[in-house]
Design an enzyme around this catalytic site. Structure first.
Site, PDB file in Angstrom:
ATOM      1  CG  ASP A  54      -2.065   0.925   1.170  1.00 42.51           C
ATOM      2  OD1 ASP A  54      -2.066   1.800   0.295  1.00 42.51           O
ATOM      3  OD2 ASP A  54      -2.987   0.795   1.991  1.00 42.51           O
ATOM      4  CG  ASP A  55      -0.050   4.988  -0.053  1.00 47.31           C
ATOM      5  OD1 ASP A  55      -0.875   4.626  -0.918  1.00 47.31           O
ATOM      6  OD2 ASP A  55      -0.277   5.921   0.736  1.00 47.31           O
ATOM      7  CB  CYS A  92      -5.845   2.850  -1.881  1.00 47.72           C
ATOM      8  SG  CYS A  92      -6.520   4.391  -1.260  1.00 47.72           S
ATOM      9  NE  ARG A  96      -6.611  -2.063  -0.921  1.00 48.97           N
ATOM     10  CZ  ARG A  96      -5.440  -1.464  -1.091  1.00 48.97           C
ATOM     11  NH1 ARG A  96      -5.297  -0.542  -2.026  1.00 48.97           N
ATOM     12  NH2 ARG A  96      -4.395  -1.768  -0.338  1.00 48.97           N
ATOM     13  CE  LYS A 157      -6.403   0.708   1.749  1.00 47.61           C
ATOM     14  NZ  LYS A 157      -5.384   1.766   1.594  1.00 47.61           N
ATOM     15  CG  HIS A 159     -10.047   1.595   1.023  1.00 41.50           C
ATOM     16  ND1 HIS A 159      -8.995   2.354   0.538  1.00 41.50           N
ATOM     17  CD2 HIS A 159     -10.888   2.467   1.644  1.00 41.50           C
ATOM     18  CE1 HIS A 159      -9.198   3.614   0.845  1.00 41.50           C
ATOM     19  NE2 HIS A 159     -10.330   3.711   1.522  1.00 41.50           N
ATOM     20  CG  HIS A 246      -1.703   4.096   3.615  1.00 40.78           C
ATOM     21  ND1 HIS A 246      -2.101   4.983   4.598  1.00 40.78           N
ATOM     22  CD2 HIS A 246      -2.473   4.373   2.529  1.00 40.78           C
ATOM     23  CE1 HIS A 246      -3.062   5.752   4.124  1.00 40.78           C
ATOM     24  NE2 HIS A 246      -3.308   5.407   2.869  1.00 40.78           N
ATOM     25  CG  ASP A 350      -2.264   0.844  -3.059  1.00 38.98           C
ATOM     26  OD1 ASP A 350      -1.073   1.228  -3.004  1.00 38.98           O
ATOM     27  OD2 ASP A 350      -3.124   1.210  -2.230  1.00 38.98           O
ATOM     28  CG  ASN A 351      -1.254   4.296  -4.466  1.00 41.35           C
ATOM     29  OD1 ASN A 351      -2.345   4.018  -3.965  1.00 41.35           O
ATOM     30  ND2 ASN A 351      -0.222   4.686  -3.732  1.00 41.35           N
ATOM     31  CE  LYS A 395      -2.844   7.534  -1.891  1.00 40.69           C
ATOM     32  NZ  LYS A 395      -2.775   7.291  -0.424  1.00 40.69           N
TER      33      LYS A 395
END
Length: 546
Positions: A54-55, A92, A96, A157, A159, A246, A350-351, A395
Site C-alpha cells: 500500500d503506497d 488505493c 482494489r 485492507k 476499502h 501507508h 496499489d499506487n 500517488k
C-alpha cells in the site's frame, strides 16, 4: 444487526440480498458437500495468492533497485518473473476495485474513492461510476473462482465498500476475512472507527507488542492452515492486502533502528544510487534520464532537519522490511503445508509513493512512531520522489510515478527460466483474466440475476513462458488525471492541464514531451481516451466530457 439501509432503493435492496444469499449459499455448498470429481481431480490447478503493498514506490524493494532489505520478495523475484511495465490506477480504492473485478474502476462504481467510515451515506456521487462501492454489474475473483471449487480467503485492507454487510468481503465471495474495511488505521492501536473486522464482526485488538502487519499475517496463516487441514484436496485463492507502508509512520523500534542513519546522505544521493542500481540490474534502460528532483536540495537542510527526515525514511523503510518478514512467514507456511510449489504468487503495489503531507511530511518529530502517533503522519514528497525513482509524480497522478508498480510473479513449474524480466506492459484488469485462466474457471455473463460486464484484461499466463500478450490500448482516469497508452506511445495530463505525449520505449521517465512533433497522433489518442471515458463512465469530477 440490520444489514441493509432503509434508504436504499427497493430494487437495489433486492439485488444486494440476492447476491449476498448467492455467495452464502455457494460457501455453504462448497463447505458442506463433496465437490464433483471434475473439480476435486483437478489437482494440477494451482493455489493463487495475490499480495498487495500500500503506497509503495516502484524502486523501494531490493529486486527493483531499492536498498530496503526485502530478502523474501527478492527470492520470489529471483525464482520467478519481474514485470518492468505493470500499471495500477494511481490510488488505493480504484486499484482494489480493478484488481478484484478485472474491470476499469469506473465500471465497478469506484471511479474515485469509497466513503470514509467517519461519514454517513452510501455514495460519494450521484454518478454510478463514482458511487463509492462495488456495484451489481461486476463480479470479484472469489465470486468467479468459488464455483470452480476454490476456497477463497482474505486478510488485510478491503476499502471497496463498508456501509453494510453485503459490501463486506464475505458479501463479495470470500469465505473467511480478517482485516480493516477502511483505508488506513493506527498500526499499534487501531482506531475505534477504523478497527479490525473478523468475518463480519468488529473485534478488539491491541497490546504492548501489537502490530497490524503482524496481526494480518497471523490470521492469514490460521486461515491457510485451516484450509489445508479441512480442504486439502481443494485449491485456494488468497488475497493478502497489507496496509504497509501507508501512513501513519509506525514500525517496531528494533526494525527502525536498522535504518536510522542510513538516509543521512539524503534524497538526492538516494535517487542517484537507486537509478544507477536499476540500470546495473537491467531493470531500466540507461538512455532514460533520471527525472529532475522535486525537493529542496538535501545540503540546504540544517542538521536537525536532516536527522528528522532520516528518521521518517527509516520508519518507512522499516514498514516495508517488516512486511517482507511477514511475507516470509506466509511462504514458510505454504512450504510446511507442502503447497508452495503449487501456489502462484503475485506481488504488487496499489499506487506509487505518496507525496501527501507536503515536502517534508506531516506532524512533528515528537509525534512519530509511538502508539499514539497521529493518524496522518507521512514521510513527505521529498522521500516519495526517491521511492518513485526514476519517474515523475506520485500517488493520485497518471504519470509513470503514480501508476507504475513492481509485479513479481512466482509460479514454480510454470515459469521455466528464473530471475527474468518481462518487458511488455500489463495492468490490473489482467489479474482477473489470469486467475480465471489458471483456475480453469468460467467468467459469468450473469450473476445473482444481474448481467455482468465482460472482462477488460488479458491473461498473463503466456508471459510466464515469454510469449507476447494480445494488448491494445490501456486507459486511466483519477481526479481528472488522465492517460492512454497505445504501443510505445503514452498521452497523459495532470488534472485539466494540456495533454503531454511521450514515447515510453525511448523515454519512460517522461522528460521529452513530443506533443508538438506528433499533434495528429496526440489528437487521435485523445479521441480514443474520450471514447473510452464515455464507455466506462469516467467523467472527471462530474464534468462533461468533450
Amino acid at each position: 444487526m440490520k444489514i441493509f439501509h432503509d434508504s436504499m432503493p427497493s430494487k437495489k435492496t433486492f439485488l444486494w440480498n440476492l447476491r449476498f444469499a448467492s455467495n452464502l449459499a455457494m460457501s455453504l455448498f462448497i463447505t458442506a458437500t463433496i465437490l464433483p470429481l471434475s473439480v476435486v481431480s483437478a489437482d494440477d490447478r494451482p493455489n493463487i495468492m495475490i499480495i498487495m503493498a500500500d503506497d509503495m514506490g516502484y524502486s523501494d524493494i531490493g529486486c527493483y533497485g531499492g536498498e530496503i532489505q526485502t530478502p523474501n520478495l527478492d527470492a520470489l523475484a529471483q525464482e520467478g518473473l519481474r514485470f518492468t511495465q505493470f500499471y495500477n490506477t494511481a490510488r488505493c480504492c480504484p486499484t482494489r476495485a480493478s484488481l478484484l473485478t478485472g474491470l476499469h474502476p469506473h465500471q465497478t462504481g469506484i471511479g474515485h474513492m469509497t466513503v470514509d467510515p467517519e461519514k454517513k451515506g452510501n455514495t460519494n456521487s450521484q454518478l454510478e461510476a463514482y458511487q463509492g462501492f462495488l456495484n451489481h454489474q461486476c463480479v470479484t475473483i472469489p465470486e468467479v473462482l468459488k464455483p470452480a471449487g476454490y476456497h477463497c480467503m482474505m486478510a488485510g485492507k478491503w476499502h471497496v465498500g463498508l456501509n453494510d454487510l453485503s459490501m463486506y468481503p464475505l458479501g463479495r465471495g470470500f469465505e473467511k476475512y480478517y482485516g480493516i474495511l477502511s483505508g488506513a488505521t493506527n498500526y499499534m492501536k487501531p482506531l475505534e472507527n477504523r478497527g479490525v473486522t473478523f468475518m463480519n464482526d468488529p473485534i478488539q485488538v491491541g497490546g504492548d507488542d501489537y502490530y497490524l502487519t503482524d496481526d494480518f499475517t497471523t490470521h492469514a496463516i490460521e486461515f491457510l492452515n485451516d484450509a489445508h487441514q479441512s480442504h486439502g484436496d481443494q485449491p485456494f485463492f488468497f488475497y493478502m492486502a497489507y496496509t504497509s507502508p501507508h501512513w501513519p509512520l509506525q514500525a517496531p523500534a528494533d526494525v527502525v533502528e536498522k535504518y536510522r542513519g542510513k538516509y543521512m546522505h539524503g534524497w538526492d544521493a538516494l535517487r542517484r544510487q537507486r537509478y544507477e542500481r536499476m540500470i546495473k540490474i537491467g531493470l531500466i534502460d540507461q538512455s532514460w534520464k533520471l527525472t529532475d528532483a522535486d525537493s529542496t536540495p538535501w545540503n540546504e537542510l540544517d542538521q536537525e532537519k536532516q536527522q528528522e527526515m532520516d528518521y521518517r525514511m527509516a520508519i518507512y523503510a522499516a514498514q516495508i522490511d517488516r512486511m517482507d518478514q511477514n511475507i516470509g512467514r506466509l511462504i514458510e507456511t505454504l512450504k510446511a503445508n507442502g503447497e508452495f510449489e503449487n501456489t502462484v504468487i503475485f506481488f504488487l503495489s496499489d499506487n506509487g509513493g505518496c507525496a501527501e503531507g507536503g515536502e517534508f511530511g506531516s506532524q512533528k518529530l515528537e509525534d512519530l512512531n509511538h502508539p499514539d502517533t497521529p493518524y496522518f503522519t507521512s514521510y513527505g514528497r521529498a522521500w516519495a520522489n526517491a521511492s518513485n525513482t526514476p519517474f515523475r509524480e506520485y500517488k493520485h497522478f497518471t504519470h509513470e510515478g503514480g501508476i507504475s508498480t513492481p509485479l513479481i510473479i512466482h509460479a514454480p513449474g510454470r515459469i521455466p527460466e528464473t530471475g527474468g524480466y518481462y518487458r511488455q506492459p500489463g495492468y490490473l484488469p489482467d489479474l482477473m483474466a489470469t486467475c480465471v485462466d489458471l483456475a480453469n474457471a468460467t467468467y459469468p455473463e450473469t450473476f445473482a440475476g444481474e448481467k455482468i460486464l465482460p472482462m477488460e484484461g488479458t491473461s498473463l499466463v503466456p508471459a510466464f513462458t515469454g510469449n507476447d500478450l494480445p494488448r491494445s490500448a490501456m486507459y486511466w482516469e483519477h481526479e481528472e488525471n488522465r492517460a492512454v497508452r497505445e504501443g510505445p506511445w503514452k498521452l497523459v495530463s495532470k488534472g485539466p492541464k494540456t495533454w503531454e505525449l511521450y514515447n515510453i520505449d525511448e523515454d519512460r521517465t517522461e522528460t521529452q514531451n513530443l506533443l508538438d512533433q506528433h499533434k495528429s497522433l496526440a489528437d487521435e489518442m485523445a479521441d480514443h481516451w474520450y471514447g473510452w471515458a464515455r464507455r466506462v463512465g469516467a467523467i472527471p469530477n462530474g464534468k462533461n466530457l468533450k
